[in-house]
Design a protein around this motif. Structure first.
Motif, PDB file in Angstrom:
ATOM      1  N   GLY A 163      -8.228 -11.512   2.922  1.00 36.45           N
ATOM      2  CA  GLY A 163      -7.007 -12.263   2.676  1.00 36.45           C
ATOM      3  C   GLY A 163      -6.609 -13.042   3.909  1.00 36.45           C
ATOM      4  O   GLY A 163      -5.468 -12.995   4.355  1.00 36.45           O
TER       5      GLY A 163
ATOM      6  N   ASP B 154     -10.892 -15.105   1.490  1.00 35.42           N
ATOM      7  CA  ASP B 154      -9.599 -15.431   0.903  1.00 35.42           C
ATOM      8  C   ASP B 154      -9.803 -15.709  -0.578  1.00 35.42           C
ATOM      9  O   ASP B 154     -10.890 -16.140  -0.993  1.00 35.42           O
ATOM     10  CB  ASP B 154      -8.961 -16.637   1.590  1.00 35.42           C
ATOM     11  CG  ASP B 154      -7.457 -16.725   1.328  1.00 35.42           C
ATOM     12  OD1 ASP B 154      -6.691 -16.165   2.135  1.00 35.42           O
ATOM     13  OD2 ASP B 154      -7.057 -17.324   0.312  1.00 35.42           O
TER      14      ASP B 154
ATOM     15  N   THR C 181      -6.752  -7.183   8.132  1.00 35.24           N
ATOM     16  CA  THR C 181      -5.996  -7.792   7.041  1.00 35.24           C
ATOM     17  C   THR C 181      -4.520  -7.781   7.406  1.00 35.24           C
ATOM     18  O   THR C 181      -4.037  -6.837   8.029  1.00 35.24           O
ATOM     19  CB  THR C 181      -6.267  -7.093   5.692  1.00 35.24           C
ATOM     20  OG1 THR C 181      -5.716  -7.882   4.632  1.00 35.24           O
ATOM     21  CG2 THR C 181      -5.695  -5.701   5.638  1.00 35.24           C
TER      22      THR C 181
ATOM     23  N   THR D 278      -1.043  -8.428   3.215  1.00 31.53           N
ATOM     24  CA  THR D 278      -1.792  -8.379   1.954  1.00 31.53           C
ATOM     25  C   THR D 278      -1.399  -7.195   1.074  1.00 31.53           C
ATOM     26  O   THR D 278      -2.057  -6.959   0.054  1.00 31.53           O
ATOM     27  CB  THR D 278      -3.307  -8.304   2.233  1.00 31.53           C
ATOM     28  OG1 THR D 278      -3.560  -7.209   3.119  1.00 31.53           O
ATOM     29  CG2 THR D 278      -3.824  -9.591   2.856  1.00 31.53           C
TER      30      THR D 278
END
Length: 208
Positions: free
Chosen positions: A41, A63, A118, A121
């Motif tokens: 992400g 992504d 990350t 997210t």
């Protein structure tokens, strides 16, 4: 996607700080030099670029939106990481992958990343199991995932505690690393999710 959120900046600063990820309750300091890294992400990809600056030998950026990768991440790499990725045969490898976390868990090589990053997210409760399962499947035994997010996302329902529960259900150990609070805005955290060395459970923890 296209907005740079606070927790991505927190995570990049943590990676770039002296003695990065050294904390009383956290994992041993990460050996960034030669590490294989995945940012899930990724949005702008700033934490992944920070990993390149610390000497990672390979960084994959994932992504959901392909245009974010080609228009935002690629540009940020051109602007900020040319010195790390251009030049000789020893330059780090960079990969760009679009799709959701269930796709990533099956397309990317399992049990192969030393570090997974990350940020921001964990705000959707329904996708947390997919994120946790993706991390468990792709992180190598002995590897570390750094997850930066708000403690709670008001109006949405997700947050760090919900991610921790989902991660433990996938066999990951989770502990605190950093906490940011100014008394005015949402509390932000970085937590570590780890797989024990010799743990082969992640190979079958795939996204469902």
């Amino acid at each position: 996607g296209r907005k740079l959120w606070e927790c991505a900046t927190d995570l990049a600063c943590e990676i770039l700080s002296p003695g990065a990820t050294a904390a009383t309750a956290g994992p041993p300091p990460i050996k960034w030099g030669g590490a294989t890294v995945l940012e899930l992400g990724c949005g702008h990809g700033i934490p992944g670029i920070a990993a390149l600056a610390r000497g990672a030998k390979a960084v994959d950026f994932q992504d959901f939106n392909a245009d974010v990768l080609t228009e935002v991440v690629a540009r940020n790499l051109d602007l900020n990481a040319t010195q790390f990725v251009a030049g000789d045969e020893n330059a780090p490898r960079i990969g760009l992958y679009s799709g959701d976390w269930r796709d990533a868990a099956t397309v990317l090589p399992r049990n192969s990343y030393d570090v997974i990053l990350t940020a921001e997210t964990v705000y959707e409760l329904e996708t947390l199991p997919h994120l946790a399962a993706c991390i468990a499947r792709l992180l190598r035994p002995g590897g570390v995932a750094l997850v930066a997010a708000k403690t709670y996302y008001f109006g949405v329902g997700g947050g760090i505690r919900d991610f921790e529960r989902a991660a433990r259900e996938c066999g990951l150990a989770v502990g605190p690393l950093r906490r940011y609070s100014d008394g005015a805005s949402n509390v932000r955290e970085i937590v570590c999710a780890t797989r024990a060395a010799g743990d082969d459970a992640g190979a079958s923890a795939g996204a469902s």
